[in-house]
Design an enzyme around this catalytic site. Structure first.
Site, PDB file in Angstrom:
ATOM      1  N   SER A  64       0.792  -1.232   0.000  1.00  0.00           N
ATOM      2  CA  SER A  64       0.000   0.000   0.000  1.00  0.00           C
ATOM      3  C   SER A  64       0.823   1.280   0.000  1.00  0.00           C
ATOM      4  O   SER A  64       0.250   2.369  -0.115  1.00  0.00           O
ATOM      5  CB  SER A  64      -0.957   0.006   1.191  1.00  0.00           C
ATOM      6  OG  SER A  64      -2.065  -0.839   0.939  1.00  0.00           O
ATOM      7  N   LYS A  67       0.195   3.694  -2.874  1.00  0.00           N
ATOM      8  CA  LYS A  67      -0.829   4.754  -2.879  1.00  0.00           C
ATOM      9  C   LYS A  67      -0.207   6.147  -2.880  1.00  0.00           C
ATOM     10  O   LYS A  67      -0.876   7.122  -3.270  1.00  0.00           O
ATOM     11  CB  LYS A  67      -1.767   4.585  -1.682  1.00  0.00           C
ATOM     12  CG  LYS A  67      -2.648   3.341  -1.752  1.00  0.00           C
ATOM     13  CD  LYS A  67      -3.585   3.264  -0.564  1.00  0.00           C
ATOM     14  CE  LYS A  67      -4.537   2.072  -0.661  1.00  0.00           C
ATOM     15  NZ  LYS A  67      -3.880   0.790  -0.402  1.00  0.00           N
ATOM     16  N   SER A 296      -5.830   3.802   4.095  1.00  0.00           N
ATOM     17  CA  SER A 296      -5.362   2.852   3.084  1.00  0.00           C
ATOM     18  C   SER A 296      -6.524   2.243   2.307  1.00  0.00           C
ATOM     19  O   SER A 296      -6.666   1.024   2.204  1.00  0.00           O
ATOM     20  CB  SER A 296      -4.519   1.745   3.728  1.00  0.00           C
ATOM     21  OG  SER A 296      -3.654   1.162   2.783  1.00  0.00           O
TER      22      SER A 296
END
Length: 474
Positions: A64, A67, A296
């Site tokens: 993640s 991102k 997230s």
């Protein structure tokens, strides 16, 4: 029919001790990691001085932390005024609902849209209803998403027709006769049945069984396997498997509630257009990015990725166009060359994503140097205080608590972090990247004792050491 293992994952965090050497040689904090683990670590001051650089040109799955790339590309390409728009249009006797992939669209939002339709004087839809999904094309799941998580909501499909986060809720009860039963809220247009059995902890060990999920067409689900007896129901969240079928069922119910007569069909289309009669817009991009980074949110990340593909290439968005757009946007607008990186989605959920710590450091550096325009730093979770880092035990106590602003990333066997050490005003003092993968500790191995938890996993012993080093640089 798809068979999906229902996985329920708990995040643990703890840590301790020593200090370390810096530079390109051996870094003693890595000694905490089990044999076979791979790691890349980097610490840099904002003026460009490398304080620690180890394996920074090796490829790692970013999870993640990816991102951060998606957020930067969205800021640069879409701008702060961007909003997703859902439109209701009329074409003759037909109603067309044009979806844009709004990841925050809810049934309540759709209800408000139906009320606007009625307020426009429409009490009967004589023709059909068409759900226009032309905003996106291609797969609704990224290449490299494991089959065994497709039934859970953090891997909900990234679709143009997105409603209620493409996630539905239910709960399962254990019963004294050894069976189980499922409760589904009345407003959820799904069907869930259970063949799972109630067992003791010893029975679960002897049977070697877990709760498993099988999905069928038309958003039907079957639970099987076993569940340890519980006093209270176990909450469940299922990813919607057929987004158009779910949305169609919600629409029929909302029309009925609002007294709008309709007896036709609800069909998919990627071409139909009509005269605009009502619309709904999402919050602006900064609000979406704040939610995406602090919590997230995979769906926001992947629907923004597809939207970037549509906006940049002037064609329906997809994972392919979206990830290529991220590369091109960062190259042309930020001077960050990711031509060698492997991107399969914008959330980091795919096991196929690969970047280097150097790539990530370039992104962090650009965000810091242009934060007066981007305003992304304030969106990052703060160690021990907010978002996904609020309860991370390696960050709960001084001196780390409140002095790191970062994006975490976790996949099976991977533990990543990328961000900044910050002072009381939030100004970065150092930039850092942590990529750890192939992490498979010996569960029977020795672990440091801790009064609060009993044991500290090696990854968190490493983390606390590393984070202390990050914040020690001026």
């Amino acid at each position: 029919m798809r068979i999906i293992l229902l996985a329920i994952t708990f995040s643990i965090a703890t840590v301790s001790l020593p200090s370390c050497a810096t530079g390109a040689g051996h870094y003693s904090a890595l000694d905490y990691l089990p044999q076979g683990s791979r790691a890349s670590v980097s610490i840099r001051t904002p003026d460009g001085k490398n304080k620690l650089s180890l394996n920074t040109e090796q490829m790692f799955p970013p999870a993640s932390t990816l991102k951060l790339l998606t957020a930067l590309a969205a800021k640069l390409e879409l701008g702060d005024s961007f909003r997703f728009t859902t439109r209701a249009e009329l074409s003759g006797d037909d109603l067309i609902l044009h979806f844009s992939g709004d990841p925050t669209l809810t049934s309540d939002d759709l209800h408000a849209l139906v009320r606007k339709i009625k307020a426009a004087g429409i009490n009967r839809i004589k023709g059909d209803i068409w759900l226009n999904n032309s905003a996106f094309t291609g797969y609704e799941r990224g290449v490299g998403w494991p089959w065994d998580i497709l039934g859970v909501c953090y891997s909900a499909p990234a679709s143009a027709i997105t409603l209620d986060r493409n996630c539905v809720q239910a709960s399962i009860y254990t019963q004294d006769d050894g069976s189980t039963r499922v409760f589904v809220p009345e407003h959820q247009p799904i069907k869930v049945e259970t063949e799972a059995v109630t067992v003791t902890k010893q029975g679960q060990k002897s049977k070697q069984c877990d709760l498993e999920l099988i999905t069928f067409d038309s958003n039907e689900y079957l639970l099987s396997g076993c569940l340890v007896k519980r006093e209270h129901p176990l909450p469940l969240k299922f990813a919607v498997q057929e987004t158009h079928a779910y949305t169609a069922a919600v629409i029929r119910n909302l029309l009925r509630k609002n007294g709008i007569r309709f007896s036709g069909n609800i069909e998919l289309t990627n071409q139909r257009k009509g005269k605009l009669i009502a619309s709904h817009t999402s919050e602006a991009l900064p609000t979406l990015l704040d939610e995406m980074l602090k919590h997230s949110d995979n769906l926001i990340a992947d629907n923004l990725t597809k939207t970037l593909g549509a906006n940049f290439y002037l064609q329906p968005g997809s994972f392919n166009t979206g990830t290529e757009a991220i590369k091109q946007i960062l190259l042309t607008k930020a001077g960050i060359d990711l031509s060698h990186a492997q991107l399969a989605d914008g959330s980091g959920l795919s096991r196929n994503n690969r970047i280097t710590a150097t790539d990530m450091m370039h992104v962090l550096d650009y965000i810091w140097k242009h934060d007066n325009q981007l305003h992304l730093l304030a969106m990052l979770p703060k160690a021990g205080e907010s978002g996904t880092l609020k309860y991370r035990r390696s960050m709960r106590k001084a001196p780390i608590k409140g002095h790191l602003a970062a994006k975490s990333g976790t996949l099976y066997g991977s533990y990543n972090m990328a961000g900044y050490s910050v002072d009381a005003s939030g100004t970065p003092k150092a930039l850092f990247v942590q990529f750890v993968t192939d992490y498979y500790p010996d569960k029977k191995g020795a672990e440091k004792k801790d009064d609060a938890s009993g044991t500290i996993p090696p990854i968190f012993q490493f983390e606390q050491t590393f984070y202390n080093d990050v914040i020690s640089y001026k």
